[in-house]
Write a protein that holds these residues in place. Structure first.
Motif, PDB file in Angstrom:
ATOM      1  N   ILE A  88      -6.272   5.237  -0.071  1.00 45.74           N
ATOM      2  CA  ILE A  88      -5.367   4.651   0.927  1.00 45.74           C
ATOM      3  C   ILE A  88      -5.096   5.650   2.051  1.00 45.74           C
ATOM      4  O   ILE A  88      -5.173   5.331   3.241  1.00 45.74           O
ATOM      5  CB  ILE A  88      -4.042   4.215   0.254  1.00 45.74           C
ATOM      6  N   SER A 143       1.023   3.947  -3.069  1.00 44.93           N
ATOM      7  CA  SER A 143       0.538   5.323  -2.958  1.00 44.93           C
ATOM      8  C   SER A 143       1.678   6.321  -3.155  1.00 44.93           C
ATOM      9  O   SER A 143       1.448   7.438  -3.599  1.00 44.93           O
ATOM     10  CB  SER A 143      -0.203   5.547  -1.639  1.00 44.93           C
ATOM     11  N   LEU A 162       0.832  -1.211   0.000  1.00 51.19           N
ATOM     12  CA  LEU A 162       0.000   0.000   0.000  1.00 51.19           C
ATOM     13  C   LEU A 162       0.867   1.262   0.000  1.00 51.19           C
ATOM     14  O   LEU A 162       0.625   2.201  -0.763  1.00 51.19           O
ATOM     15  CB  LEU A 162      -0.923   0.024   1.227  1.00 51.19           C
ATOM     16  N   VAL A 178       1.601   2.758   6.803  1.00 44.15           N
ATOM     17  CA  VAL A 178       1.361   3.141   5.413  1.00 44.15           C
ATOM     18  C   VAL A 178       1.784   4.588   5.189  1.00 44.15           C
ATOM     19  O   VAL A 178       2.513   4.908   4.247  1.00 44.15           O
ATOM     20  CB  VAL A 178      -0.124   2.957   5.053  1.00 44.15           C
TER      21      VAL A 178
END
Lengths: 299, 321
Positions: B132, B120, B116, B204
């Motif tokens: 996300i 992104s 992820l 993330v």
């Protein structure tokens, strides 16, 4: 001397509040549509919290009505009633006052501690720095919730305890940020200038250095409000925080687990209030971060 | 490498002393162990005085700390004031359960956050990047225990009401089916998922930010300028560096995940160390509480050390002497 005064003025000019060139703080903040919306949400929640005593009698949130136990939502109780028949909407409204108070006051405590420790460590370097930062590291390597529970038991579970305990255990990251900032600031010319004209250390820290770390303090402070509210909710959920019958968003969920089968709304709404409020506060913090630090590349 | 490990372990000793002192004073102040005898009429004042004297509870707290410390240094962690069972035995029973939960969470977090975060960062401002990021922001604001309650409500209670296959609401085994690996895995799904979702967000966002930071570096521009294929630039130059910050975050995060595990264990009745702590917190069973705090602190320090070692392998700029 003239040079020193010039450098001093330069240092002071960087202080917030003094108008700087470029778009105003608000204009930079308003570029972030999400942040503006979030500010609206926070304003509404705060307004409701402030107006609650006028809108709803406190008894509705505290007085049990066993005959109304676990009522499904209807016209009289838009969000239903809890396990002793209290109106959930009224309790949510009164709980917002407790949760916001804990969030804001714990944030102030954490900022006071974080800024003091960070500023002293960063400015004095040497053994002061070593001792304070080792202490900070030590606190960072104990899971905070364990200490918080111990503290809550020592001081007796209450709103005041929560504020002090959460504040006292959430300043460490801010202290590190402030220290790093000050380590670079203390080498700057305007600090040297202030020292050259004989300013006392504490005065230099308070007047010349700290104002330049205003941005990180505001941002960390905003995020700390949200985190403190989450921590309060967790501790109250464990039964060691805000004590019944006073409602908080966390302790409203204390008994909810037993009624998941037949009264799921009891567990749903307090959590939603936490999520919406903390989400909005974090968005405001993010917007402030972008607005206060023009050097930060959009990311 | 061995030098680094020895040095780190030596540095950990004063840290553990400091933690134990602070924790002992806090825990010891948190309640009177004598209160468990309540108003027991069979217990005379002399008996009470004898119990107090036998435990050394009449001495100042700091003296009691040194009694405790002396025993611990000799390897004696004491016994629970309630169950009279040795503290080490009680903790050993719970330790594997907490490690199963946390280990699973770490694996999920790495397996999910890396793709992820990389996606992104490399597709900045794309629709998925916004999704996300928005999801990460949302999960920052989620109270762990509430997510747990809602997941129990949906996946075990509602699914059962609707006649769908459902997951157990709590515990580690089904008492009728007995202890088996399959049972543990089945009971692990919900708590591990909840704790992972709450922990993911930070990873993330951090990974995305550090990859973007690396993408701006001169050596990335140089690599591109000399015609290195984009995929290789990303994997050998960017990703490897971004992974470093992931390792740092994982070690910094160990203490926070333990706190999260404490709440998660409570919600899902998972018999780990956090639950043992909450069970004993209110009744001033200080040998147990101290044992738990020290065990968790040692684990956090070990995690930090492992992170440092991994960091050394990943970062070509660091070579431990």
């Amino acid at each position: 001397m003239a040079k020193a005064a010039g450098a001093l003025a330069q240092g002071r000019e960087r202080r917030p509040g003094h108008q700087r060139s470029g778009p105003s703080l608000w204009a930079r903040y308003a570029r972030h549509r999400g942040a503006v919306l979030a500010l609206g949400v926070v304003t509404i929640v705060v307004a409701i919290a402030l107006l609650t005593p006028v809108l709803v009698p406190q008894a509705a949130a505290i007085q049990p009505h066993p005959q109304n136990m676990l009522h499904t939502p209807d016209a009289a109780h838009p969000l239903g009633t809890d396990e002793v028949g209290r109106d959930i909407l009224a309790r949510l409204m009164y709980a917002s006052r407790i949760s916001l108070t804990v969030g804001v006051l714990a944030m102030l405590v954490s900022i006071g501690l974080g800024v003091s420790v960070g500023a002293l460590a960063g400015y004095f370097v040497g053994w002061v720095d070593t001792v304070l930062m080792r202490f900070t590291d030590a606190l960072l390597s104990i899971p905070v919730l364990f200490l918080l529970i111990a503290l809550a038991v020592v001081l007796g579970p209450s709103v005041r305890t929560l504020i002090v305990a959460i504040g006292a255990l959430s300043w460490m990251e801010l202290a590190r940020i402030i220290r790093a900032n000050i380590l670079s600031l203390r080498e700057r010319e305007f600090v040297e200038a202030a020292r050259a004209i004989g300013a006392v250390d504490l005065l230099i820290i308070a007047r010349h250095i700290l104002p330049n770390t205003f941005g990180p303090i505001v941002v960390a402070g905003t995020l700390n409000v949200g985190n403190a509210m989450l921590t309060e909710a967790a501790v109250s959920y464990l039964g060691l925080g805000v004590q019944p019958p006073t409602p908080s968003w966390g302790n409203m969920l204390f008994n909810a687990q037993s009624y998941l089968w037949n009264a799921p709304w009891v567990a749903l709404y307090p959590g939603l209030m936490i999520v919406v409020t903390v989400l909005a506060i974090n968005f405001v913090g993010d917007g402030l971060r972008d607005a206060l630090d023009p050097r930060r590349v959009e990311g | 490498m061995i030098g680094l490990i020895v040095r780190r372990l030596l540095q950990a000793v004063p840290l553990l002393f400091a933690i134990s002192l602070v924790a002992f004073v806090l825990v010891r102040l948190s309640g009177d162990p004598m209160s468990m005898y309540g108003a027991n009429a069979a217990l005379s004042a002399q008996d009470r005085a004898r119990i107090i004297a036998a435990h050394g509870w009449d001495k100042p707290k700091i003296v009691q700390y040194f009694y405790w410390l002396r025993d611990v240094v000799r390897g004696d962690w004491g016994t629970s004031l309630y169950t009279y069972r040795p503290v080490t035995v009680m903790i050993w029973e719970r330790l594997p359960n907490t490690l199963i939960l946390m280990g699973t969470v770490y694996v999920i977090v790495v397996l999910v956050s890396v793709p992820l975060g990389v996606y992104s960062a490399t597709h900045r401002y794309s629709a998925w990047d916004y999704v996300i990021n928005g999801g990460a922001f949302f999960s920052f604001a989620l109270p762990t225990f509430w997510l747990g309650l809602v997941s129990i409500m949906i996946v075990s209670v509602k699914f059962q009401q609707w006649g769908l296959p459902h997951l157990p609401a709590g515990g580690m085994y089904n008492l009728q089916r007995g202890e088996s690996v399959g049972q543990v895995l089945l009971h692990l799904i919900l708590p591990a998922a909840v704790l992972s979702i709450v922990s993911l967000a930070g990873y993330v966002r951090y990974l995305r930010a550090s990859m973007l930071e690396v993408l701006r570096q001169d050596y990335v521009r140089t690599a591109r300028a000399k015609g290195v294929p984009e995929a290789r630039v990303l994997w050998t130059h960017v990703f490897r560096n971004a992974l470093l910050s992931l390792v740092t975050l994982m070690s910094l995060d160990a203490a926070r995940i333990f706190s999260g595990a404490l709440v998660t264990e409570q919600v899902f009745a998972w018999p780990g160390m956090g639950r043992l702590f909450v069970e004993n917190a209110a009744r001033a069973d200080y040998p147990v509480l101290m044992g738990l705090i020290m065990a968790v602190s040692v684990l956090v320090i070990v995690f930090n050390l492992i992170a440092d070692i991994v960091y050394g392998y990943l970062d070509p700029k660091i070579r431990f002497g």
